[in-house]
Scaffold this active site. Structure first.
Site, short mmCIF file in Angstrom:
data_model
loop_
_atom_site.label_atom_id
_atom_site.label_comp_id
_atom_site.label_asym_id
_atom_site.label_seq_id
_atom_site.Cartn_x
_atom_site.Cartn_y
_atom_site.Cartn_z
N ASP A 190 0.84 -1.42 0.03
CA ASP A 190 -0.07 0.05 -0.13
C ASP A 190 0.83 1.14 -0.15
OD1 ASP A 190 -2.30 -1.54 -0.16
OD2 ASP A 190 -2.99 -0.81 2.08
N TYR A 202 -7.80 4.18 -3.69
CA TYR A 202 -6.93 3.94 -2.31
C TYR A 202 -7.98 4.52 -1.20
CZ TYR A 202 -3.52 3.37 1.22
OH TYR A 202 -2.99 3.02 2.41
#
Ligand SMILES: [Zn+2]
Length: 706
Positions: free
Chosen positions: A107, A320
């Site tokens: 991430d 995201y």
């Protein structure tokens, strides 16, 4: 060989999807293609595979909890492979060893960087060439583009230093403060463990403060004067501006024009004001905003919202999730514009865009740093039929917020009529919708868009100086205490924690750092406080338990009760991430703080009076009287047992009996009546399911079959 390191298996599958690939054991093999001429292997972590060692792994003497050994500060910090994840660690380690280039693809954030870099460090591969994939979206296009533009590993290494400073400092504070307060409170008579943390404890205190406000609130009566007016065109209700604590005071204020015992008066319309008002479409969502909105609309817990957006993100449908930005750049605006009709079709609305030009309210590259707002990607499912209910409504909400940008303001007319009886003025407010604008998107939501707004009420047409007939009446009520926070409000409260700070400079700092916790952690803070039995959530409202109250009283006045510490931390941490400050300086400060907390607690704890809470926690734990007659049966964690064990009572029950978990209610029935009704779900030694009632004989459980 190029090794791509993902954060989770799902993410790895997404990363390999745009390229020809086959499955290996613990990795995906990308075959030779344009982007990877000599192929690549995509492997994955499972969240954190590596963690900080426990205190006793540094020093055997630190295993025992004792005030004498505090503060616990290892000379240098060491990591270990998490026990249950050793197998995947070995796969990743072997792959990293054969790598001649590593691409970090976890991430794109502080914790993602930490997960990857710790693995690389533990595998002894920190000196290999490292690249970083940085993309806020997991669509095939975004992934291709991301790999074509991989950054050099050096551009994000500071995020790793930031993450380490945070991890080590939270470890130091959490470990030392938890032992410190647990040990002190044990001296006061508590048996439990009190977990203390930099973010969770100030949040707990905020909830506690509200609870005290409610508890100390004195409800008082109030009186209002109402009047129903009749004009040629209809009726409307007016209200005196002020409230009064008694009828006498009320009549005192309106004499001589209105008096007790008389209801009907002549009045006149003194003033009619009509104002055109407008509300802009809402801003785009960051995670906190989305969590608060979905909790308000659907009562979803913040954790559920995060899990849901994460799953939508992993399927490639939204950007995201752990973003703190409410803005996008021209690039995202362009694809949203292009797909406008597809989004509309999917959520069943249809409109002509009011404007196709980006507005600064939404599109502002200066306000986008690592991530942009949570928006739908250009990957749009043909239908959402196979979505879960939660995925569907969350995805819908994200689409609506993006479509809002293309719709005009909601406009309405607000009318305020002032009607006078003598020199007493009554006010009446009304609202008439002029154009629905962006609220079109929410027209079919049963929850409505905003329950705080006044209900729409259309008033009869009146003109200044119109005569009216008024019938007055007194309405009484009681002032209401504030309500406990909802989970969604708690997220907003953490985001705006700066407002609760007295010092102005600090308040500004907290505002800049977006409050308590980060977008990524806020919902898990609520979860943690629940798991540790400091708070409980009933009908979406949050309450502090007696155990939580004890901790709040114990840390009162210390830095652990205040949002300021986190404000300072987050500012410093961001500076480490930007390469302007050193992580070692940060950890040194934390060590000093540990010493300070120790001194302060020793000084404060003598005056702490928590006897009422001790009694309350003990009572809350009691399930029923023990058959021995001396004690009570309580939940001891792994079993149910008698409080009089020190006096020799041996009554205790395993929580699980032949594969069946026994509930406190069943234990209560058993102890009070000597036997239970039929209970299903036992499994015999030869694996057969059976049902039976239970009876109690000499403190032991026996089965009754009949
Ligand atoms: Zn007993």
């Amino acid at each position: 060989m190029i090794i791509v390191l993902a954060e989770k298996p799902d993410q790895a599958r997404k990363l390999a999807a745009p390229f020809p690939h086959t499955k290996g054991k613990g990795f995906l093999l990308i075959n030779s293609c344009k982007e990877f001429p000599s192929g690549a292997k995509v492997t994955w972590a499972i969240g954190h595979l590596v963690e900080l060692k426990n205190p006793d792994e540094y020093n055997e003497a630190w295993k025992k909890w004792s005030l004498d050994s505090l503060p616990i500060i290892p000379e240098r910090f060491e990591y270990k492979v998490s026990k249950d994840k050793a197998a995947q660690f070995k796969i990743v380690k072997d792959l990293l060893k054969e790598a001649d280039q590593i691409i970090i693809a976890t991430d794109p954030a502080r914790e993602g960087e930490n997960i990857a870099r710790l693995l690389i460090m533990m595998a002894g591969c920190s000196n290999k060439p490292i690249k970083r994939l940085w993309t806020s979206s997991l669509t095939e296009n975004a992934i291709r583009k991301g790999f074509a533009e991989v950054r050099d590993g050096s551009t994000t290494i500071n995020l790793f230093y930031e993450a380490q400073a945070r991890q080590i400092s939270d470890w130091l504070i959490g470990l030392n403060a938890s032992r410190l307060y647990t040990l002190h409170l044990q001296r006061k008579g508590f048996k439990e463990v009190f977990s203390v943390g930099r973010v969770q404890t100030p949040v707990l205190t905020l909830i506690y403060n509200r609870q005290c406000e409610i508890k100390n609130f004195k409800s008082e009566p109030f009186f209002e004067l109402m009047a129903e007016f009749t004009v040629a065109t209809g009726k409307y209700t007016g209200k005196l501006r002020d409230r009064y604590p008694s009828k006498e005071k009320l009549y005192e204020a309106v004499k001589p024009y209105i008096e007790p015992g008389k209801a009907t008066y002549n009045g006149v319309v003194k003033l009619v004001e009509v104002n055109e008002k407008r509300t802009q479409p809402p801003t785009l969502y960051n995670l906190s905003g989305l969590q608060a909105a979905m909790n308000k609309k659907k009562k979803y817990s913040p954790t559920d919202v995060l899990t849901t957006v994460q799953s939508l993100y992993e399927k490639g449908y939204v950007s995201y999730p752990r973003s703190d930005s409410q803005h996008i750049t021209a690039e995202e605006f362009a694809y949203l514009k292009q797909n406008l009709s597809n989004y509309q079709q999917l959520i069943g609305v249809s409109f002509q865009a009011h404007s196709l030009e980006p507005s600064k309210r939404y599109v502002n590259p200066d306000k986008v740093s690592d991530h942009y707002a949570i928006i739908p990607t250009e990957k749009i499912p043909a239908s959402t039929a196979d979505f879960t209910e939660m995925e569907k409504s969350t995805y819908d909400e994200i689409i609506k917020s993006a479509l809002g940008m293309f719709l005009p303001d909601y406009t309405y007319e607000e009318t305020v009529i002032t009607t006078a009886i003598g020199e007493v003025d009554f006010l009446t407010k009304g609202k008439t919708e002029k154009s629905i604008g962006w609220k079109l998107l929410y027209r079919n939501d049963p929850e409505g868009t905003d329950d705080e707004e006044e209900q729409q009420s259309t008033l009869p047409r009146v003109n200044q100086a119109d005569p009216t007939n008024g019938i007055v009446s007194v309405k009484d009520g009681m002032t209401q205490p504030p309500k406990p926070y909802t989970q969604g409000q708690l997220i907003t409260l953490m985001t705006n924690a700066g407002r609760h700070v007295e010092d102005k400079e600090m308040r500004d700092a907290l505002n800049e750092s977006e409050g308590l916790g980060t977008e990524a952690t806020r919902s898990s803070i609520i979860e943690t406080l629940m798991q540790r039995e400091f708070i409980l959530v009933k009908k979406n409202q949050v309450y502090v338990t007696p155990k939580g109250e004890v901790l709040c009283e114990a840390v009162k006045g210390t830095i652990l009760s205040k949002p300021e510490m986190t404000a300072q931390w987050e500012i410093f941490l961001k500076e480490i991430g930007r390469g302007n400050k050193k992580s070692s300086a940060f950890v040194e400060n934390t060590k000093k703080l540990c010493h300070k907390l120790l001194e302060q607690a020793s000084a404060d704890m003598g005056n702490l009076n928590v006897e009422a809470q001790i009694a309350a926690t003990e009572e809350a734990e009691q399930i029923c009287k023990c058959p021995c007659g001396n004690g009570h049966i309580t939940d001891k964690g792994k079993f149910y047992g008698c409080t009089a064990y020190k006096e020799g009572c041996k009554v205790s029950f395993h929580k699980e009996l032949l594969g069946k978990k026994l509930t406190p209610t069943q234990i209560k029935t058993l102890c009070e009546k000597g036997k239970t009704g039929k209970i299903k779900g036992f499994t015999s030694k030869n694996k057969k399911k059976f049902e039976a009632a239970l009876s109690l004989k000499d403190g032991k459980i026996e089965f009754i079959f009949s």
